[in-house]
Write a protein that holds these residues in place. Sequence first.
Motif, PDB file in Angstrom:
ATOM      1  N   GLU A  91       0.876  -1.164   0.000  1.00 28.27           N
ATOM      2  CA  GLU A  91       0.000   0.000   0.000  1.00 28.27           C
ATOM      3  C   GLU A  91       0.912   1.212   0.000  1.00 28.27           C
ATOM      4  O   GLU A  91       1.695   1.395   0.937  1.00 28.27           O
ATOM      5  N   LEU A  92       0.846   1.996  -1.051  1.00 25.55           N
ATOM      6  CA  LEU A  92       1.709   3.163  -1.196  1.00 25.55           C
ATOM      7  C   LEU A  92       0.899   4.432  -1.009  1.00 25.55           C
ATOM      8  O   LEU A  92      -0.139   4.615  -1.647  1.00 25.55           O
ATOM      9  N   HIS A  93       1.370   5.305  -0.150  1.00 24.22           N
ATOM     10  CA  HIS A  93       0.720   6.594   0.072  1.00 24.22           C
ATOM     11  C   HIS A  93       1.452   7.619  -0.793  1.00 24.22           C
ATOM     12  O   HIS A  93       2.663   7.791  -0.669  1.00 24.22           O
ATOM     13  N   LEU A  94       0.687   8.269  -1.659  1.00 23.70           N
ATOM     14  CA  LEU A  94       1.253   9.122  -2.695  1.00 23.70           C
ATOM     15  C   LEU A  94       0.842  10.577  -2.513  1.00 23.70           C
ATOM     16  O   LEU A  94      -0.253  10.862  -2.033  1.00 23.70           O
ATOM     17  N   ALA A  95       1.712  11.474  -2.944  1.00 19.54           N
ATOM     18  CA  ALA A  95       1.404  12.904  -3.031  1.00 19.54           C
ATOM     19  C   ALA A  95       1.834  13.346  -4.427  1.00 19.54           C
ATOM     20  O   ALA A  95       3.027  13.397  -4.723  1.00 19.54           O
ATOM     21  N   CYS A  96       0.854  13.619  -5.283  1.00 21.00           N
ATOM     22  CA  CYS A  96       1.120  13.958  -6.684  1.00 21.00           C
ATOM     23  C   CYS A  96       0.768  15.413  -6.966  1.00 21.00           C
ATOM     24  O   CYS A  96      -0.110  15.978  -6.337  1.00 21.00           O
ATOM     25  N   ARG A  97       1.450  15.969  -7.960  1.00 19.14           N
ATOM     26  CA  ARG A  97       1.170  17.359  -8.362  1.00 19.14           C
ATOM     27  C   ARG A  97      -0.188  17.488  -9.031  1.00 19.14           C
ATOM     28  O   ARG A  97      -0.878  18.485  -8.863  1.00 19.14           O
ATOM     29  N   ASP A  98      -0.547  16.463  -9.828  1.00 14.75           N
ATOM     30  CA  ASP A  98      -1.767  16.555 -10.626  1.00 14.75           C
ATOM     31  C   ASP A  98      -2.165  15.157 -11.093  1.00 14.75           C
ATOM     32  O   ASP A  98      -1.428  14.194 -10.867  1.00 14.75           O
ATOM     33  N   PRO A  99      -3.333  15.023 -11.737  1.00 12.98           N
ATOM     34  CA  PRO A  99      -3.765  13.697 -12.207  1.00 12.98           C
ATOM     35  C   PRO A  99      -2.782  13.043 -13.183  1.00 12.98           C
ATOM     36  O   PRO A  99      -2.638  11.826 -13.196  1.00 12.98           O
ATOM     37  N   GLN A 100      -2.098  13.843 -14.001  1.00 17.72           N
ATOM     38  CA  GLN A 100      -1.133  13.278 -14.942  1.00 17.72           C
ATOM     39  C   GLN A 100       0.004  12.579 -14.195  1.00 17.72           C
ATOM     40  O   GLN A 100       0.422  11.480 -14.583  1.00 17.72           O
ATOM     41  N   GLU A 101       0.513  13.186 -13.130  1.00 19.90           N
ATOM     42  CA  GLU A 101       1.572  12.528 -12.364  1.00 19.90           C
ATOM     43  C   GLU A 101       1.050  11.232 -11.749  1.00 19.90           C
ATOM     44  O   GLU A 101       1.763  10.223 -11.719  1.00 19.90           O
ATOM     45  N   LEU A 102      -0.188  11.219 -11.283  1.00 16.25           N
ATOM     46  CA  LEU A 102      -0.766  10.000 -10.726  1.00 16.25           C
ATOM     47  C   LEU A 102      -0.842   8.901 -11.794  1.00 16.25           C
ATOM     48  O   LEU A 102      -0.500   7.753 -11.532  1.00 16.25           O
ATOM     49  N   ARG A 103      -1.243   9.257 -13.006  1.00 19.16           N
ATOM     50  CA  ARG A 103      -1.271   8.272 -14.098  1.00 19.16           C
ATOM     51  C   ARG A 103       0.127   7.742 -14.387  1.00 19.16           C
ATOM     52  O   ARG A 103       0.321   6.553 -14.645  1.00 19.16           O
ATOM     53  N   GLU A 104       1.134   8.611 -14.336  1.00 24.86           N
ATOM     54  CA  GLU A 104       2.519   8.192 -14.564  1.00 24.86           C
ATOM     55  C   GLU A 104       2.993   7.236 -13.472  1.00 24.86           C
ATOM     56  O   GLU A 104       3.713   6.269 -13.746  1.00 24.86           O
ATOM     57  N   VAL A 105       2.591   7.477 -12.231  1.00 24.62           N
ATOM     58  CA  VAL A 105       2.946   6.586 -11.128  1.00 24.62           C
ATOM     59  C   VAL A 105       2.359   5.195 -11.381  1.00 24.62           C
ATOM     60  O   VAL A 105       3.061   4.181 -11.249  1.00 24.62           O
TER      61      VAL A 105
END
Length: 115
Positions: free
Chosen positions: A62-76
Motif C-alpha cells: 500500500e503506497l501513500h502518494l502525493a502527486c502534483r496533478d492527475p497526470q503525475e498520478l497516471r505516470e505513477v
Amino acid sequence: MTPAPGPGLRLVTSPAHPAGSPPLRAVARVRSGPARLDFEQLAARIPAVQWGLALAGDADLELHLACRDPQELREVVATLRRAGAAGVQVELVLRTLLPAAAAPSTVLPARSTVA
C-alpha cells in the motif's frame, strides 16, 4: 455542510495546499506479479511515494502518494505496472482522520525531496 467524521475520530485540516505541497493525495494498493516488488526501489524511482505498508492479503503493498496533478498520478500507475505490478488499485484521499486521543506526533511526516 461537511458530515462529522464519526465517533472517536477527529478531522485534521490544513491550509489549502500550502506552497510546494502536492494537491493530489492517493493510496495505491499494489499486487505483485511473478516477481516480488521491492518497496525501496519503487520509492527511489517514484518521488510521489511518501510512505508505504507491506501487506498480507489481496494487495502486497500500500503506497501513500502525493502527486502534483492527475497526470503525475497516471505516470505513477504506469511506472508500477512497468515494474511488474499485476494490479494497481488507486483511491483518492479526501481528508485525513485521526483518533480523537491521537497526539500530533503520531502523524507520519511527508517525505521531503531535495532538488
